[in-house]
Design a protein around this motif. Structure first.
Motif, PDB file in Angstrom:
ATOM      1  N   LEU A   1       1.174  -1.298   0.196  1.00  8.12           N
ATOM      2  CA  LEU A   1      -0.505   0.365  -0.190  1.00  8.12           C
ATOM      3  C   LEU A   1       0.694   1.544   0.179  1.00  8.12           C
ATOM      4  N   ALA A   2       1.645   1.708   0.499  1.00  8.53           N
ATOM      5  CA  ALA A   2       2.292   2.162   0.311  1.00  8.53           C
ATOM      6  C   ALA A   2       3.415   2.139  -0.286  1.00  8.53           C
ATOM      7  N   MET A   3       3.949   1.532  -1.290  1.00  9.56           N
ATOM      8  CA  MET A   3       4.143   1.249  -2.391  1.00  9.56           C
ATOM      9  C   MET A   3       3.265   1.898  -3.698  1.00  9.56           C
TER      10      MET A   3
ATOM     11  N   VAL B   1      -2.350  -5.374   3.875  1.00  4.65           N
ATOM     12  CA  VAL B   1      -3.962  -5.769   3.517  1.00  4.65           C
ATOM     13  C   VAL B   1      -3.879  -6.695   2.996  1.00  4.65           C
ATOM     14  N   GLY B   2      -3.296  -7.221   2.361  1.00  9.46           N
ATOM     15  CA  GLY B   2      -3.731  -8.560   2.027  1.00  9.46           C
ATOM     16  C   GLY B   2      -3.893  -9.603   2.741  1.00  9.46           C
ATOM     17  N   PRO B   3      -2.454  -9.908   4.092  1.00  7.23           N
ATOM     18  CA  PRO B   3      -2.338 -11.115   4.947  1.00  7.23           C
ATOM     19  C   PRO B   3      -3.921 -10.841   5.965  1.00  7.23           C
ATOM     20  N   ARG B   4      -3.729  -9.693   6.319  1.00  3.08           N
ATOM     21  CA  ARG B   4      -5.885  -9.262   7.004  1.00  3.08           C
ATOM     22  C   ARG B   4      -6.580 -10.331   6.064  1.00  3.08           C
TER      23      ARG B   4
ATOM     24  N   GLY C   1      -7.373   2.195   1.205  1.00  9.61           N
ATOM     25  CA  GLY C   1      -6.698   1.488   1.048  1.00  9.61           C
ATOM     26  C   GLY C   1      -6.738   0.276   0.183  1.00  9.61           C
ATOM     27  N   LEU C   2      -8.027  -0.217   0.673  1.00  5.54           N
ATOM     28  CA  LEU C   2      -8.658  -0.760  -0.853  1.00  5.54           C
ATOM     29  C   LEU C   2      -9.092  -0.667  -1.866  1.00  5.54           C
TER      30      LEU C   2
ATOM     31  N   LEU D   1      -5.540  -0.241  -4.042  1.00  6.38           N
ATOM     32  CA  LEU D   1      -4.541  -1.600  -3.956  1.00  6.38           C
ATOM     33  C   LEU D   1      -5.410  -2.436  -5.361  1.00  6.38           C
ATOM     34  N   GLY D   2      -6.718  -1.958  -5.332  1.00 10.41           N
ATOM     35  CA  GLY D   2      -7.164  -1.961  -6.911  1.00 10.41           C
ATOM     36  C   GLY D   2      -7.919  -3.113  -5.837  1.00 10.41           C
ATOM     37  N   LEU D   3      -8.419  -3.230  -4.514  1.00 12.01           N
ATOM     38  CA  LEU D   3      -9.385  -4.425  -3.822  1.00 12.01           C
ATOM     39  C   LEU D   3     -10.671  -3.907  -3.170  1.00 12.01           C
ATOM     40  N   SER D   4     -11.112  -2.390  -4.209  1.00 13.30           N
ATOM     41  CA  SER D   4     -12.215  -2.416  -3.315  1.00 13.30           C
ATOM     42  C   SER D   4     -13.469  -2.944  -3.299  1.00 13.30           C
ATOM     43  N   GLY D   5     -13.830  -4.224  -4.224  1.00 16.97           N
ATOM     44  CA  GLY D   5     -14.374  -5.522  -4.070  1.00 16.97           C
ATOM     45  C   GLY D   5     -14.701  -6.678  -3.201  1.00 16.97           C
TER      46      GLY D   5
END
Length: 238
Positions: free
Chosen positions: A12-14, A146-149, A168-169, A172-176
């Motif tokens: 996320l930071a990157m 985020v991914g591991p969570r 954050g979601l 990272l393209g994780l809004s879904g």
């Protein structure tokens, strides 16, 4: 112009840092960058809860040392992680356009959560708010990226849901992954959440002039008001 940018090493930071680099490139096409990613004390210790560190700004203090030693020229922060009082000689140089500041419940909606559901969060604020709305749930402290969570609701951690920042979601393209985006009227978001902040040395006039060009005055006004309130209360990020 070569700009040395400090950041955390998480995905996320990157992503956030590359977003800032794109904004700078848009106003200064000749800009070049070197990235200086570090693991902060909170990144190295994924077990302790944030309030147990005994330090305000667990994601920021080492970056400020980088700035003061001139190892980097600026640092990209999730603004909610940046203390309201910066180290002497440093300034919040830019606040670009803000993403969705709300919290997201992933795994189930608030009303879908079964009685006694296990909900993961590393935030004292989110813990208090979810238990206010659903006193029956068990809040499980979790840390990490985020991914591991998210994977903790896919069998790894036995959780029914986790609470994350909607911004954050999205970055990272994780809004879904969001089952419900929480209404701020009943689930207020953290001060500065959804906003990015670029911290720099107060005497670096050339860089400050560049960073001013990626500023969003509306976002700045909102987060400055929120941060002033938090400073008056003597609170920290959570």
């Amino acid at each position: 112009m070569l700009i040395k940018i400090g950041t955390r090493s998480s995905p996320l930071a990157m992503a956030q840092t590359h977003h800032i680099m794109g904004l700078i490139k848009a106003v200064l096409p000749e800009a070049e960058f070197t990235l200086h990613a570090i693991a902060t004390m909170a990144d190295r210790d994924r077990v302790s809860e944030f309030h147990q560190f005994g330090v305000v700004g667990v994601f920021a203090v080492e970056h400020e040392s980088q700035l003061l030693s001139r190892e980097v020229d600026c640092v990209v922060h999730s603004l909610k992680d940046l203390p309201t009082s910066l180290a002497e000689g440093l300034t919040l140089a830019a606040v670009p356009s803000r993403e969705d500041p709300r919290d997201a419940l992933c795994g189930a909606t608030l009303h879908e959560l079964p009685q006694g559901a296990r909900v993961g969060t590393g935030s004292l604020r989110r813990r208090a708010q979810i238990q206010s709305l659903r006193p029956d749930v068990e809040v499980v402290p979790i840390r990490g990226n985020v991914g591991p969570r998210l994977r903790k609701i896919e069998g790894e951690g036995g959780l029914d849901a986790v609470i994350l920042a909607a911004a954050g979601l999205r970055r990272l393209g994780l809004s879904g992954s969001a089952s419900e985006t929480m209404d701020p009227a009943v689930f207020p978001y953290a001060v500065g959440q959804g906003a990015l902040g670029v911290e720099a040395r107060a005497d670096d006039e050339n860089l400050l002039a560049v960073l001013k060009r990626i500023e969003d005055p509306t976002a700045r006004a909102a987060v400055e008001a929120e941060r002033a309130m938090m400073h008056a209360l003597g609170a920290g990020c959570s």
